[in-house]
Design a protein around this motif. Structure first.
Motif, short mmCIF file in Angstrom:
data_model
loop_
_atom_site.label_atom_id
_atom_site.label_comp_id
_atom_site.label_asym_id
_atom_site.label_seq_id
_atom_site.Cartn_x
_atom_site.Cartn_y
_atom_site.Cartn_z
N THR A 43 -40.43 3.58 -60.73
CA THR A 43 -39.93 4.91 -60.31
C THR A 43 -39.54 5.73 -61.54
OG1 THR A 43 -39.05 3.80 -58.35
CG2 THR A 43 -38.43 6.08 -58.66
N ASP A 71 -36.20 5.11 -53.41
CA ASP A 71 -37.16 5.60 -54.41
C ASP A 71 -37.77 6.94 -54.01
OD1 ASP A 71 -36.59 3.47 -55.96
OD2 ASP A 71 -38.55 2.49 -55.81
N GLU A 116 -46.49 3.97 -55.50
CA GLU A 116 -45.61 2.97 -56.14
C GLU A 116 -45.60 1.73 -55.26
OE1 GLU A 116 -41.53 4.02 -57.20
OE2 GLU A 116 -41.03 1.89 -57.36
MG LIG Z 1 -38.95 1.84 -57.71
#
Ligand SMILES: [Mg+2]
Ligand SMILES: Nc1nc2c(ncn2[C@@H]2O[C@H](COP(=O)(O)OP(=O)(O)OP(=O)(O)O)[C@@H](O)[C@H]2O)c(=O)[nH]1
Length: 228
Positions: A43, A71, A116
């Protein structure tokens, strides 16, 4: 019997990944699958990249975590569209989760999309998502032996960032040992030592990323020309 079930699951995933990829190509969205151990700095790297590129590119993100929306909330605070995917226990994103997540994003308004992945050094490599590039982040506190212990991910990626280089003076991390391990597995991988804390090395990564996107734009352009 069990083996064929696993093959079916992976086969179905590849099929959906291909469909995702077709959609990304059609919409002109350059997509990165960001993989790393928990806490390596996925992140943080996405945040740094957004800060560097948001005036030039329209960026979006999909964040895979077992639970919470921490996140996606972090990235949304930077003013980009961000979707959280909770895997409910699964140790990786799969193509179907990404497909479902895409329905929450306005794809016409995104040039660069970060996926992610869940923090894990093993499972994510088994699941194509439809991405154009596989990005791995390793970080110095994890140790210089990680390429030797987790060869699968180090072998599979297009680019490797070594994050938290600001901590090197405090650690026994040996860069030569790390590099040797990486080179034996993946000699062509692009490599960037960075610190998402200080910003060191981030510019080189961002320039490389922009160059990759230009290459992708050329591929899309050639494909369009060929269709005519
Ligand atoms: Mg993360
Ligand atoms: N010292 C230092 N800390 C960093 C650096 N990059 C990230 N961190 C810290 O490392 C911790 C984890 O960073 P994240 O970016 O949340 O890591 P992540 O890989 O997204 O974590 P998960 O999504 O939970 O797997 C945070 O406390 C960050 O502030 C760095 O370059 N140096």
């Amino acid at each position: 019997m069990k083996v064929s079930v696993v093959k079916d699951i992976l086969g179905a995933n590849e099929q959906i990944a291909l469909e995702n990829r077709r959609l990304f190509d059609e919409k002109g969205i350059f997509v990165l699958n960001v993989m790393a151990a928990p806490g390596a700095g996925k992140t943080s790297l996405i945040e740094r990249t957004i800060e560097a590129l948001r005036d030039w590119l329209r960026i979006g993100a999909m964040d895979g975590d077992v639970a919470s929306s921490i996140d996606a909330d972090r990235l949304a605070r930077l003013g980009i569209p961000a979707v959280q995917i909770n895997t409910g226990g699964a140790c990786h994103l799969d193509a179907n989760m990404v497909r479902r997540g895409l329905s929450s994003l306005s794809l016409e308004d995104i040039d660069l999309l970060f996926l992610e992945n869940v923090g894990n050094l093993i499972c994510p490599t088994g699941f194509e998502l439809g991405e154009h590039l596989k990005v791995m982040i390793s970080s110095t506190p994890e140790g210089d032996d990680k390429p030797y212990k987790y060869p699968g991910m180090f072998s599979a990626v297009d680019v490797l960032l070594l994050n938290k280089i600001d901590l090197m003076p405090l650690l026994d991390f040996d860069m030569d040992t790390f590099r040797r391990g990486v080179e034996a597995l993946n000699p062509k991988v692009a490599f960037f030592p960075v610190s998402c804390k200080t910003g060191e090395g981030v510019q080189a990564w961002v320039e490389w990323l922009l160059a990759q996107r230009v290459r992708r734009l050329q591929v899309w352009h050639s494909a369009l020309e060929a269709e005519r």
